[in-house]
Design an enzyme around this catalytic site. Structure first.
Site, mmCIF file in Angstrom:
data_model
loop_
_atom_site.group_PDB
_atom_site.id
_atom_site.type_symbol
_atom_site.label_atom_id
_atom_site.label_comp_id
_atom_site.label_asym_id
_atom_site.label_seq_id
_atom_site.Cartn_x
_atom_site.Cartn_y
_atom_site.Cartn_z
ATOM 1 C CB ALA A 75 9.101 -3.917 -0.037
ATOM 2 N N GLY A 79 3.728 -4.486 -0.143
ATOM 3 C CA GLY A 79 4.085 -5.869 -0.440
ATOM 4 C C GLY A 79 3.433 -6.853 0.516
ATOM 5 C CD GLU A 134 2.353 -5.409 -4.210
ATOM 6 O OE1 GLU A 134 3.329 -5.085 -3.493
ATOM 7 O OE2 GLU A 134 2.320 -5.175 -5.430
ATOM 8 C CD GLU A 139 2.795 -0.493 -2.512
ATOM 9 O OE1 GLU A 139 1.688 0.018 -2.340
ATOM 10 O OE2 GLU A 139 3.004 -1.720 -2.399
HETATM 11 N N1 T1G Z 1 10.336 -0.966 5.730
HETATM 12 C C1 T1G Z 1 11.303 -0.750 6.650
HETATM 13 N N2 T1G Z 1 11.070 -0.284 7.913
HETATM 14 C C2 T1G Z 1 9.785 -0.020 8.223
HETATM 15 C C3 T1G Z 1 8.721 -0.220 7.319
HETATM 16 C C4 T1G Z 1 9.050 -0.721 6.024
HETATM 17 N N3 T1G Z 1 8.102 -0.971 5.115
HETATM 18 N N4 T1G Z 1 7.571 0.136 7.942
HETATM 19 C C5 T1G Z 1 7.911 0.542 9.179
HETATM 20 N N5 T1G Z 1 9.227 0.433 9.350
HETATM 21 C C6 T1G Z 1 9.963 0.760 10.577
HETATM 22 C C7 T1G Z 1 9.930 2.251 10.869
HETATM 23 O O1 T1G Z 1 10.985 2.909 10.182
HETATM 24 C C8 T1G Z 1 10.129 2.238 12.379
HETATM 25 O O2 T1G Z 1 11.511 1.964 12.607
HETATM 26 C C9 T1G Z 1 9.378 0.996 12.827
HETATM 27 O O3 T1G Z 1 9.280 0.158 11.667
HETATM 28 C C10 T1G Z 1 7.978 1.306 13.321
HETATM 29 O O4 T1G Z 1 7.337 2.062 12.292
HETATM 30 C C11 T1G Z 1 6.964 -4.149 -3.427
HETATM 31 C C12 T1G Z 1 7.552 -1.540 -3.087
HETATM 32 C C13 T1G Z 1 3.413 -0.212 9.377
HETATM 33 C C14 T1G Z 1 1.645 1.557 9.690
HETATM 34 O O5 T1G Z 1 4.656 1.926 2.981
HETATM 35 O O6 T1G Z 1 3.061 2.783 7.244
HETATM 36 O O7 T1G Z 1 5.916 -2.715 -0.204
HETATM 37 O O8 T1G Z 1 12.057 4.090 13.832
HETATM 38 O O9 T1G Z 1 7.104 4.168 13.640
HETATM 39 O O10 T1G Z 1 3.457 4.255 13.638
HETATM 40 O O11 T1G Z 1 4.925 -3.123 -3.831
HETATM 41 O O12 T1G Z 1 5.337 1.930 9.745
HETATM 42 O O13 T1G Z 1 11.467 2.003 15.100
HETATM 43 O O14 T1G Z 1 13.640 2.134 13.834
HETATM 44 O O15 T1G Z 1 5.864 3.865 11.458
HETATM 45 O O16 T1G Z 1 3.063 1.803 14.353
HETATM 46 C C15 T1G Z 1 4.989 -0.342 1.534
HETATM 47 C C16 T1G Z 1 5.192 1.731 5.770
HETATM 48 C C17 T1G Z 1 6.460 -0.420 1.363
HETATM 49 C C18 T1G Z 1 4.221 0.814 5.033
HETATM 50 C C19 T1G Z 1 3.357 1.119 11.447
HETATM 51 N N6 T1G Z 1 4.653 -0.319 2.929
HETATM 52 N N7 T1G Z 1 5.044 1.638 7.201
HETATM 53 O O17 T1G Z 1 3.221 2.428 11.948
HETATM 54 O O18 T1G Z 1 5.239 2.483 13.485
HETATM 55 S S1 T1G Z 1 6.937 -0.405 -0.325
HETATM 56 C C20 T1G Z 1 4.540 0.879 3.560
HETATM 57 C C21 T1G Z 1 3.985 2.241 7.830
HETATM 58 C C22 T1G Z 1 6.339 -1.857 -0.930
HETATM 59 C C23 T1G Z 1 5.883 -3.338 -2.820
HETATM 60 C C24 T1G Z 1 6.316 -1.981 -2.408
HETATM 61 C C25 T1G Z 1 4.017 2.201 9.326
HETATM 62 C C26 T1G Z 1 3.095 1.133 9.932
HETATM 63 P P1 T1G Z 1 12.219 2.585 13.933
HETATM 64 P P2 T1G Z 1 6.385 3.273 12.695
HETATM 65 P P3 T1G Z 1 3.678 2.782 13.435
#
Ligand code: T1G
Length: 682
Positions: free
Chosen positions: A63, A102, A105, A125
Site C-alpha cells: 500500500a 498489499g 496480498e 506490515e
Molecule cells: N509506500 C510509499 N512509498 C514507498 C513505499 C510504500 N509502500 N515503499 C517504498 N516507497 C518509496 C520510498 O519512500 C522511496 O521514496 C522510494 O519508494 C524507494 O524506496 C494493506 C497496509 C520496496 C524494498 O512495507 O520495503 O501494504 O525516498 O529507498 O531500498 O496490508 O522501499 O525515493 O522519494 O526503500 O530499493 C507494506 C516498504 C506497506 C514495503 C525498496 N509494504 N518498502 O527498497 O528503495 S503497508 C512495505 C520497502 C501495506 C497492506 C499494508 C522498500 C522496498 P523516495 P527505498 P529500496
C-alpha cells in the site's frame, strides 16, 4: 487505460501491466489502473486467462504508506482485491522485485503466483506497527499453514522466491529476465490442464491441521515475548491468524482482520513506525547537496587501524567486494586485526549465512600494510586510530602528503573536531568524518560529519557510499559528540543524578526498560565497562569512584550491580555506599524514590532538549535525522518514533515545564514550538 496501466491480449492471454515508479505502491492511481484494467480484460471474450505484471523495478511493493491517515480514495485496496478474487478466468500474478504487504496480498487473491528467482515476497506490515490488512492474515495461513504464517508476518522478513515456492507462497519459478513470457506460457498450461479454479480463500489443506489448537497462539506469543515486548502489532497478527484458523467463515475472518488492523492504524506505535519508515529514507536528501552532485569514484579504500573499530569498518567494504588496504603500526597488531576479521567471518559461515568460499574471497581483498605509504593510490582513507587530537593531526598531515590528489580523507572520530583535523591538510575540502558505531560491521548508523570546508562532492560521495554499505547515513555538523552521542550525554548524566538524589540502579533501569529500552543505562554501563567513561572525568563522579575501587562493571568486580559467575546482576551494597558517600560529599538533596514516569522524564526530557539544540544549531538537518540517529545508534525504542517524535507525543509544553522544574533551561526552539503549538518532528 490510465497512464500507469496498459493491457495487451496475446493469443487469448490478457496481460495487464502496471508501471507506477518508484515501486508500484498501491496508491489510488495504481489501484484504479488495476481495477479498470482487470474489468476490461475480464469482460473481453477473447481473453481466456489474465496475467497481472508490473513494469519498473518491482511488483507492487505494498500500500502507499504516504496515504495512511487520510481517507482512502475508492476503489480502496480491499475493493480491488475482492474484484480480482471473483475473477471467472484464471488470474496469474507475475512477480519480480519485492512483492510486499498489499503487493503480496494482491498476488494472494490471484489463482496462481509465478516469480523470477531474484524476487522476494513478504508481509512486512509489522515494521509499520500494522498487520496485513487486505486479507493477508486470512490467506497466508491457507497457503503456508499457521506456524509459517505466524513467523512470516511477525518477523516481516521478505522470503526469497525459491524458499517461497517451497513454502507454497508462489506456485512456479520463471526464468530470470523472462517473467512475462514465462507467465503467459504458465497461463496457457493452466488453460490446457483445464484444472478447476481454486481460490486461496477456499483452500483448507494447509490450515485445517491448526483448527482446534488454540494453545499454539499463546505458546507463540510466550516464545517471542522478548522480541515483541512493547510492540502491539505482533499480538494482533496472532489474533488475526487465530481467527483464520478458528473461523470457518472466511468473510468473518476478514471482518476480524479489519477490526485488528484498525486498532493498530489508530495506535501511536504505528504512527511512530510509519514516520520512521520515511525518516530513514529522508536522511540522504540534503537541500544543498542535490543527488546529481558529482561523486568521487570509490574503488579502493584504506583503513588505518586494525583494532575493533578499524577491523569492523574494513569488513563493511569487504562485504561489498571492495579491496581494503589495512594499515597498522606493527605486524603483531596487523596479524591480530586480520585474524579477528577472519574469525568474524568464520562464525558467520558456521551459522550458514555465508560459505567458506565467500570467507576466503573477502579475506583475499585485504592488503595488509605497515606504513601509510601503502595508501598512495586509494580513493578513500578512513582513520580509526587513538582518539587523541595530536595523533589524528599527525596522521592526517602525513596522509595529505602521501595520498593522491582527490582522495577523500575521513576520520572515524566519535567526538573530536573535524575542522581542526582538516586544518593540518592542504585539502580540507576532501576531509570529513565517517563515524561508524560499534560494532562497525553491524550497526546501521553512519554519521557523516561535514567540516566547514568539506565539499559537496565529498558529502555526496559519503552519503552514497553509506547506502552502498547498507548503512543509514546521517549528516552531522561539527560539535562534541555530533548527533547521537551528544543528545544521549544527558541521558547518562540524568541516571547519575537520580542515584545521587536517592534513587537506586534497579529503579532507574526498570523505568527505562519499561519505556522500551532493551537495557537500562546502568546495566548498559556495567556491560560496556565503567573504565570507558570513568576514566575521562577529572571530577569525582559515580563511575570514577567505582573505577577507583576497581569496579569496572561486568568484566571486573561488578559496577553499579554485583554479578555472579553467570553474570546475573544483584543490587550492590558497595555501590550503594559509594553513591551515598559521594552524594553526601557533594551535598546533593535526597529526593527519595521516584516513579518510573518521573525517572523517564528526568532522563529523556534533557535528551529532547539537546536534540532541539542540535537542530537550532544546524548540526542536524531535520528532527527526523536526530530520531534516526537515536534509534539506530542507541536502540531507542522505534515504536516511540525517537526522542523528537516522542516529544510531540508527550507535548512540548509539558516537556518545557518539566525541564524548567528540573532547573534546566529549555532550548529556544523548544519554547518557540511549544508556545506556537507546533510540532518538533511531524
Ligand atoms: N509506500 C510509499 N512509498 C514507498 C513505499 C510504500 N509502500 N515503499 C517504498 N516507497 C518509496 C520510498 O519512500 C522511496 O521514496 C522510494 O519508494 C524507494 O524506496 C494493506 C497496509 C520496496 C524494498 O512495507 O520495503 O501494504 O525516498 O529507498 O531500498 O496490508 O522501499 O525515493 O522519494 O526503500 O530499493 C507494506 C516498504 C506497506 C514495503 C525498496 N509494504 N518498502 O527498497 O528503495 S503497508 C512495505 C520497502 C501495506 C497492506 C499494508 C522498500 C522496498 P523516495 P527505498 P529500496
Amino acid at each position: 487505460m490510465s497512464d500507469v496501466g496498459t493491457i495487451m491480449i496475446e493469443s487469448g492471454i490478457g496481460v495487464l501491466t502496471i508501471d507506477n515508479p518508484p515501486v508500484n505502491a498501491l496508491g489510488f492511481k495504481t489501484r484504479k489502473a488495476i481495477f479498470d484494467g482487470f474489468k476490461t480484460l475480464e469482460a473481453d471474450d477473447r481473453v481466456q486467462a489474465i496475467v497481472l505484471i508490473c513494469g519498473g523495478r518491482t511488483f507492487f511493493a505494498g500500500a502507499d504508506i504516504s496515504e495512511f491517515g487520510m481517507p482512502f480514495q475508492q476503489p480502496d485496496l480491499r475493493v480491488v482485491l475482492a474484484a480480482l478474487e471473483r475473477s471467472s478466468k484464471p488470474l496469474i500474478a507475475a512477480i519480480h522485485g519485492t512483492a510486499l504487504g498489499g503487493g503480496y496480498e494482491t498476488a494472494l487473491v490471484c489463482h496462481y503466483r509465478i516469480a523470477v528467482p531474484s524476487a522476494k515476497v513478504g508481509l512486512p506490515e509489522v515494521h509499520l506497527g500494522l498487520l496485513p490488512g487486505a486479507g493477508g492474515t486470512q490467506r497466508l495461513p491457507r497457503v503456508v499453514g499457521v506456524e509459517a504464517a505466524l513467523d512470516i508476518m511477525t518477523t516481516g522478513r521478505p522470503v526469497p522466491a525459491k524458499k517461497a515456492k517451497e513454502l507454497g507462497m508462489i506456485d512456479a519459478l520463471a526464468e530470470e529476465g523472462k517473467l512475462r513470457e514465462d507467465a503467459i506460457a504458465f497461463a496457457r498450461q493452466i488453460l490446457e490442464s483445464a484444472a478447476p479454479l481454486v481460490r486461496v480463500r477456499d483452500r483448507e489443506d494447509k490450515i485445517a491441521p491448526a483448527r482446534g489448537t488454540p494453545e499454539i497462539y499463546a505458546a507463540f506469543l510466550e516464545k517471542n515475548k522478548r522480541a515483541f515486548r512493547g510492540f502491539k502489532a505482533p499480538a494482533n497478527i496472532v489474533a488475526a491468524v487465530q481467527a483464520a484458523a478458528e473461523t470457518a467463515d472466511f468473510d468473518a475472518g476478514l471482518v476480524r482482520e479489519v477490526e485488528l488492523f484498525d486498532e493498530l492504524m489508530a495506535s501511536s506505535e504505528s504512527a511512530a513506525q510509519r514516520y520512521y519508515f520515511f525518516a530513514e529514507r529522508e536522511t540522504t536528501k540534503i537541500p544543498t547537496v542535490p543527488s546529481a552532485t558529482p561523486k568521487v569514484d570509490i574503488i579502493q579504500v584504506g583503513v588505518i587501524g586494525a583494532g575493533t573499530m578499524g577491523g569492523g569498518i574494513a569488513m563493511n567494504f569487504l562485504n561489498i567486494g571492495m579491496p581494503v588496504t589495512l594499515v597498522e603500526t606493527s605486524q603483531a597488531a596487523l596479524d591480530r586485526g586480520i585474524s579477528v576479521i577472519r574469525r568474524n567471518y568464520e562464525i558467520t559461515a558456521q551459522k550458514g549465512r555465508m560459505t567458506q568460499g565467500q570467507v576466503e574471497q573477502r579475506m583475499a581483498l585485504i592488503t595488509p600494510a605497515l606504513g601509510l605509504e601503502a595508501l598512495a593510490e586509494v580513493d578513500l582513507v578512513i582513520e580509526a586510530v587513538f582518539e587523541e587530537m595530536d595523533v589524528k593531526k599527525d596522521v592526517f598531515g602525513k596522509l595529505d602528503k602521501i595520498c593522491k590528489q582527490g582522495a577523500l580523507l575521513a576520520s572515524n572520530t566519535s567526538f573530536l573536531d573535524v575542522d581542526e583535523i582538516a586544518s593540518v591538510t592542504s585539502r580540507p575540502q576532501n576531509v570529513l568524518g565517517l563515524h561508524f558505531f560499534s560494532p562497525a560491521n553491524v550497526m546501521r548508523l553512519l554519521e557523516v560529519v561535514r567540516g566547514e570546508k568539506t565539499s559537496k562532492e565529498a558529502i555526496a560521495t559519503a552519503m552514497a557510499l553509506g547506502k552502498r554499505l547498507g548503512k543509514v547515513p546521517v549528516l552531522s555538523g561539527v560539535c562534541f559528540g555530533f548527533i547521537a552521542n551528544r543528545i544521549m550525554t544527558p541521558y547518562t548524566a540524568g541516571a547519575m543524578n537520580v542515584l545521587l538524589e536517592g534513587g537506586t540502579p534497579e529503579d532507574v533501569d526498570a523505568a527505562l526498560v519499561s519505556y522500551g529500552f532493551a537495557m537500562g543505562p546502568l546495566a548498559m554501563l556495567d556491560l560496556v565497562g565503567l573504565d570507558v567513561i570513568g576514566r575521562e572525568s577529572s571530577e569525582r563522579t559515580i563511575p570514577s569512584e567505582l573505577v577507583k575501587l576497581g569496579r569496572l562493571g561486568q568484566k571486573q568486580n561488578g559496577g553499579f550491580y554485583d554479578y555472579d559467575e553467570k553474570r546475573c546482576a544483584t543490587p550492590s551494597p558497595v555501590a550503594a555506599k559509594i553513591v551515598a558517600d559521594l552524594s553526601r560529599d557533594l551535598g546533593v538533596e535526597n529526593k527519595g524514590t521516584r516513579s518510573a514516569e518521573q525517572i523517564v522524564a528526568q532522563l529523556l526530557y534533557p535528551v529532547v532538549n539537546e536534540g532541539a539544540k542540535v537542530l537550532e544549531e544546524g548540526i542536524a538537518l531535520r528532527a527526523s535525522d536526530i530520531d534516526v540517529a537515536a534509534i539506530l545508534g542507541y536502540n531507542w525504542p522505534i515504536y516511540t518514533g525517537g526522542p523528537m517524535f516522542w516529544a510531540d507525543t508527550v507535548g512540548l509544553s509539558k516537556i518545557v515545564e518539566g525541564l524548567r522544574a528540573a532547573g534546566i533551561e529549555p532550548a529556544a526552539l523548544l519554547v518557540r514550538k511549544a508556545e506556537a503549538g507546533e510540532a518538533l518532528a511531524r
